[in-house]
Write an enzyme that holds these catalytic residues in place. Structure first.
Site, PDB file in Angstrom:
ATOM      1  N   GLU A   1     -13.047   6.554  -1.019  1.00 55.44           N
ATOM      2  CA  GLU A   1     -14.049   5.666   0.033  1.00 55.44           C
ATOM      3  C   GLU A   1     -14.974   6.089   1.211  1.00 55.44           C
ATOM      4  O   GLU A   1     -14.577   6.323   1.870  1.00 55.44           O
ATOM      5  CB  GLU A   1     -13.292   4.170   1.719  1.00 55.44           C
ATOM      6  CG  GLU A   1     -12.631   3.319  -0.176  1.00 55.44           C
ATOM      7  CD  GLU A   1     -11.149   2.670   0.842  1.00 55.44           C
ATOM      8  OE1 GLU A   1     -10.786   2.925   2.087  1.00 55.44           O
ATOM      9  OE2 GLU A   1     -11.292   1.225  -0.370  1.00 55.44           O
TER      10      GLU A   1
ATOM     11  N   GLU B   1       0.419  -1.255  -0.327  1.00 56.45           N
ATOM     12  CA  GLU B   1       0.036  -0.323   0.144  1.00 56.45           C
ATOM     13  C   GLU B   1       0.839   1.049   0.137  1.00 56.45           C
ATOM     14  O   GLU B   1       1.668   1.308   1.232  1.00 56.45           O
ATOM     15  CB  GLU B   1      -0.854  -0.113   1.129  1.00 56.45           C
ATOM     16  CG  GLU B   1      -2.052  -0.100   1.621  1.00 56.45           C
ATOM     17  CD  GLU B   1      -2.699  -0.481   2.564  1.00 56.45           C
ATOM     18  OE1 GLU B   1      -2.488   0.872   3.093  1.00 56.45           O
ATOM     19  OE2 GLU B   1      -3.250  -0.645   2.781  1.00 56.45           O
TER      20      GLU B   1
ATOM     21  N   LYS C   1     -15.564   5.593   5.563  1.00 53.79           N
ATOM     22  CA  LYS C   1     -14.210   5.363   5.789  1.00 53.79           C
ATOM     23  C   LYS C   1     -14.211   6.284   7.292  1.00 53.79           C
ATOM     24  O   LYS C   1     -14.723   7.668   7.549  1.00 53.79           O
ATOM     25  CB  LYS C   1     -12.702   5.418   5.549  1.00 53.79           C
ATOM     26  CG  LYS C   1     -12.300   3.866   4.410  1.00 53.79           C
ATOM     27  CD  LYS C   1     -10.926   3.726   5.709  1.00 53.79           C
ATOM     28  CE  LYS C   1     -10.443   2.744   5.234  1.00 53.79           C
ATOM     29  NZ  LYS C   1      -9.213   2.869   4.572  1.00 53.79           N
TER      30      LYS C   1
END
Ligand SMILES: *[C@@H]1O[C@H](CO)[C@@H](O)[C@H](O)[C@H]1NC(C)=O
Ligand SMILES: *[C@@H]1O[C@H](CO)[C@@H](O)[C@H](O)[C@H]1NC(C)=O
Length: 440
Positions: free
Chosen positions: A317, A263, A320
């Site tokens: 997103e 990531e 989140k």
């Protein structure tokens, strides 16, 4: 020049990470988004890009099915919450493989299973001690299904597994994690599995929000940092973080283990009290990162190749938790439009004819730093050296124009390749003169 680069790009897989709400099965993750496109649309989107690998949290059946026969390499994950049963019961591992791999493989090209996310730095000692037993049981289950070696097994770490990372040559693992780390590294070597890490220059910038640190984190021209341990010059934080991991592995004599960036990313929005998020900064980070990876320059300690790197994330997103930036790491919006262009679209990302030159009024100091930066990225700066076709006129401005253009032409001709901290501009007038030919 441009056609050979295109051919090269289509052969080179850019890797990408994304998370989907349906994929979240572990207790560590809540619902992270309620507006994401269906998996079929996601596969179509990825197929319109040069992205060749994808990582999902979990192993959502609909997503895995959608990727069947897409050719895309897929990383799936077992959640932290699955670790206790996977560790204590080999049958649970067999069951996990039976449910999450066998129904989809090989049509869905699952290449790797991550068992747990950032477990070593979770502070949960029970979970830490169960990590390697769980990994071993998953590996045994794969071997029993004749998939040993074809589907690899690993786990993902935060940078906090390092007790020291600056300078990169001093990188070393936290001795408190030694026992588990030793078992894990032995497993990874035995099974030729990668060491997976989450470096975020974005978070490094948060702890040191000075303008020169921002340029260093965004791969923009900067004076660089010399590693006091080995004298190597670093021009970006990403390389420094990857090399700190390499040093930590070397210190344990495990430098043969491949590093994979599981990531990394940069948010395009954030709350008013957050430093760093903006569309321009996110576009600079991800765009320059991709350019850097495509160049295959590598890092000072791992030259000549690029670490596999999954960019977080495919989509914003919306659910989140945490600061606003957490909901804004996506390269794409849920309606499938780009948050910003980082040049991943197949063949259409190039700008029309043009050359990249310095803007008027930029100081020689800045132009010299552009020269140093561009020449440090592996382009051929021979023509501006004494005797070269572009040495005369022997001025910083003239030399900068030549190498800034060469950098732009070499690294993809995207608008951010002609940025240089906003000191560069495109021109449609060919700057070539005499024997000094500007690539165009
Ligand atoms: C599966 O993905 C890997 C990694 O991207 C790739 O090397 C391999 O060729 C793919 N296999 C198939 C059958 O597409
Ligand atoms: C990048 O982030 C810094 C810190 O928040 C901010 O000052 C700067 O304006 C941003 N740059 C751009 C071009 O948005």
């Amino acid at each position: 020049m441009s056609s050979s680069i295109l051919l090269f790009l289509s052969l080179f897989a850019i890797l990408l990470f994304f998370a989907e709400s349906q994929s979240f099965v572990g207790v560590n993750y809540g619902q992270i988004a309620d507006n994401l496109p269906p998996p079929d649309a996601t596969v179509k989107l990825l197929q319109s890009t040069t992205i060749g690998k994808v990582r999902i949290y979990g192993a959502d059946p609909t997503t895995l099915k959608a990727f069947a026969n897409s050719g895309m390499g897929i990383v799936i994950g077992a959640a932290n919450g699955d670790i206790p049963s996977l560790a204590s019961d080999p049958n649970a591992a067999t069951q996990w493989i039976n449910s999450n791999v066998l129904p989809y493989y090989p049509a869905s090209n699952i290449t790797l299973i991550t068992v747990g996310n950032e477990v070593l730095t979770s502070g949960d000692q029970g979970l830490v001690s169960q990590l390697v037993p769980a990994i071993r049981n998953v590996q045994s289950a794969l071997s029993s299904a004749s998939l040993g070696g074809r589907v690899k097994v690993s786990t993902v770490h935060s940078m906090a597994v390092l007790i020291q990372s600056d300078p990169p040559s001093s990188g070393s693992f936290n001795p408190a994690l030694q026992q588990t780390m030793n078992q894990l590294l032995a497993f990874l070597r035995d099974n030729k599995s990668p060491f997976m890490i989450n470096p975020y220059p974005y978070f490094a910038y948060q702890t040191d929000p000075r303008p020169e640190t921002l340029a260093f984190c965004l791969f923009q021209p900067n004076s660089g940092r010399v590693d006091s341990g080995n004298g190597k010059l670093y021009t970006n934080m990403f390389d420094a973080q990857v090399d700190a991991v390499h040093s930590a592995l070397s210190a344990k004599r495990y430098e043969d283990i491949e590093i994979v960036v599981a990531e990394t990313g940069w948010p395009s929005r954030g709350d008013s009290n957050e430093v760093g998020p903006s569309v321009e900064n996110a576009s600079a980070y991800n765009g320059n990162l991709i350019t850097h990876l495509r160049s295959l320059v590598g890092t000072p300690l791992i030259p000549g190749k690029s670490v596999d790197t999954y960019i977080f994330a495919l989509y914003d997103e919306d659910l989140k938790s945490g600061p606003g930036s957490e909901r804004a790491f996506g390269l794409f919006k849920p309606d499938l439009s780009m948050s910003y262009d980082v040049g991943l679209a197949k063949s259409t990302h190039q700008t029309p004819a043009g050359w990249c030159i310095p803007k008027a009024g930029v100081s020689d100091t800045q132009l010299q730093s552009n020269i140093d930066y561009a020449c440090g990225q592996g382009i051929d700066c021979g023509p501006i050296k004494p005797g070269g076709a572009c040495f005369e006129p022997n001025t910083v401005a003239s030399h900068a124009a030549f190498v800034m253009n060469l950098y732009y032409q070499t690294f993809g001709r995207n608008q951010w390749n002609c940025d240089f901290s906003q000191t560069a501009t495109l021109t449609s007038q060919n700057p070539s003169y005499n024997a000094c030919i500007y690539t165009g």
